[in-house]
Design a protein around this motif. Structure first.
Motif, PDB file in Angstrom:
ATOM      1  N   LEU A  65       0.869   8.658  -1.047  1.00  0.00           N
ATOM      2  CA  LEU A  65      -0.491   9.014  -1.430  1.00  0.00           C
ATOM      3  C   LEU A  65      -0.594  10.497  -1.741  1.00  0.00           C
ATOM      4  CD1 LEU A  65      -3.459   7.745  -1.558  1.00  0.00           C
ATOM      5  CD2 LEU A  65      -3.787   8.912   0.624  1.00  0.00           C
TER       6      LEU A  65
ATOM      7  N   VAL B 214       0.850  -1.177   0.000  1.00  0.00           N
ATOM      8  CA  VAL B 214       0.000   0.000   0.000  1.00  0.00           C
ATOM      9  C   VAL B 214       0.888   1.230   0.000  1.00  0.00           C
ATOM     10  CG1 VAL B 214      -1.863  -1.179   1.192  1.00  0.00           C
ATOM     11  CG2 VAL B 214      -0.129   0.036   2.522  1.00  0.00           C
ATOM     12  N   LEU B 215       0.299   2.369  -0.351  1.00  0.00           N
ATOM     13  CA  LEU B 215       1.045   3.614  -0.397  1.00  0.00           C
ATOM     14  C   LEU B 215       1.168   4.195   1.007  1.00  0.00           C
ATOM     15  CD1 LEU B 215      -0.692   5.303  -3.470  1.00  0.00           C
ATOM     16  CD2 LEU B 215       1.378   3.910  -3.452  1.00  0.00           C
TER      17      LEU B 215
ATOM     18  N   ARG C  85      -8.418   6.617  -0.684  1.00  0.00           N
ATOM     19  CA  ARG C  85      -7.198   5.813  -0.659  1.00  0.00           C
ATOM     20  C   ARG C  85      -7.346   4.514  -1.454  1.00  0.00           C
ATOM     21  NH1 ARG C  85      -2.444   4.466   1.822  1.00  0.00           N
ATOM     22  NH2 ARG C  85      -2.324   6.446   2.941  1.00  0.00           N
TER      23      ARG C  85
ATOM     24  N   GLU D  57      -5.058   3.606  -4.575  1.00  0.00           N
ATOM     25  CA  GLU D  57      -4.094   2.505  -4.484  1.00  0.00           C
ATOM     26  C   GLU D  57      -4.327   1.448  -5.558  1.00  0.00           C
ATOM     27  OE1 GLU D  57      -2.612   2.308   0.131  1.00  0.00           O
ATOM     28  OE2 GLU D  57      -4.336   1.090  -0.457  1.00  0.00           O
TER      29      GLU D  57
ATOM     30  N   THR E 193      -1.215   0.909  -7.976  1.00  0.00           N
ATOM     31  CA  THR E 193      -0.587  -0.405  -7.871  1.00  0.00           C
ATOM     32  C   THR E 193      -0.626  -1.143  -9.200  1.00  0.00           C
ATOM     33  OG1 THR E 193      -1.192  -0.574  -5.534  1.00  0.00           O
ATOM     34  CG2 THR E 193      -0.613  -2.614  -6.653  1.00  0.00           C
TER      35      THR E 193
END
Length: 285
Positions: free
Chosen positions: A17, A11-12, A37, A41, A45
């Motif tokens: 982010l 995850v960021l 989020r 993501e 990703t």
């Protein structure tokens, strides 16, 4: 490259982010944050994995330096929710009020330019063309030029192909479907070739003045349901750019939840029988 299973995807971080959100805002005017989020993501990703970048930092360096990757990420974040004859009352206003006003200073054969920006996958500009052919008796007396523009290059390619499924076509009558489309594969219908040729598509960014200048100026602009994704600063910038793309006396149609009176004082609010629209004053150059 083989896609990693979801649990292995990183995850960021909060800083990552924020970098993505700042980048998207600078490039598009669209405002994202922590509340989005998961949405962010998933898309970032996917691009990290697709490009084979070893980390987000590596990917972000590539993103900033590679225009092609920048285009792909922006495409992943645009919203393309639309269908034929959306907000049909504005089409009625175009034929019953806006065009009759505009042609008072035109002669038969003169050009009338109509811009759909953003146009997404083409339903709106094609809707304008169909509605005029069906409902404006003077459609053949003037040279109507319809242009659709969007920041999403994938959406533009889909618009040029003109193939649509049942959901996009759900508001069209069977007669219109038969008159302007031909069956394609897998329950899709395709716009007839002559109608596809009547609409021009181009890449444009509403907050980038340089990308808008080549579009020229227009008599009517449809810019619906995009300013809701901007903050006040980006909305004002877009409004100024739209004002510059309008000919004096030209009209701007926004989405039903958008009001130019809350964004910019440069336009005159006009209340017609079918819709509220915004006009660039004739007496201001």
């Amino acid at each position: 490259m083989k896609r990693l299973p979801a649990p292995a995807q990183k995850v960021l971080s909060r800083d990552d982010l924020q970098q993505v959100c700042d980048f998207l805002y600078q490039q598009t005017g669209m405002l994202f944050g922590e509340s989005k989020r998961y949405y962010i993501e998933r898309r970032v990703t996917d691009r990290v994995l697709t490009t084979g970048a070893a980390s987000f930092a590596v990917y972000f360096d590539r993103l900033r330096s590679n225009p092609a990757e920048r285009e792909k990420l922006i495409n992943a974040f645009t919203v393309n929710e639309t269908y034929f004859y959306r907000e049909e009352h504005q089409l009625a206003c175009l034929g019953r009020s806006l065009l009759p006003d505009l042609i008072t200073s035109r002669r038969p054969g003169d050009k009338i330019r109509i811009w759909s920006a953003p146009c997404s996958t083409g339903e709106e500009p094609y809707s304008i063309a169909i509605w005029l052919l069906e409902n404006w008796r003077l459609v053949d007396a003037y040279h109507i030029e319809i242009v659709g523009s969007d920041i999403d290059t994938q959406a533009l390619e889909a618009a040029r192909q003109g193939r649509y499924g049942e959901r996009a076509l759900s508001r069209l009558s069977p007669d219109l479907l038969e008159a302007y489309f031909e069956p394609a594969q897998y329950q899709y219908w395709q716009i007839l070739h002559d109608l596809r040729e009547s609409v021009t598509f181009s890449h444009a960014n509403l907050i980038d003045r340089a990308s808008l200048a080549p579009q020229g100026t227009f008599d009517v602009i449809f810019c619906r349901n995009v300013l809701i994704y901007f903050d006040d600063e980006a909305r004002l910038l877009a409004a100024d750019n739209l004002y510059d793309r309008l000919k004096p006396g030209g009209y701007l149609c926004l989405g039903h939840s958008e009001a130019m009176s809350r964004i910019s004082g440069r336009f005159t609010t006009r209340r017609f029988e079918d819709a509220i629209v915004y006009q660039r004053p004739r007496d201001i150059p």
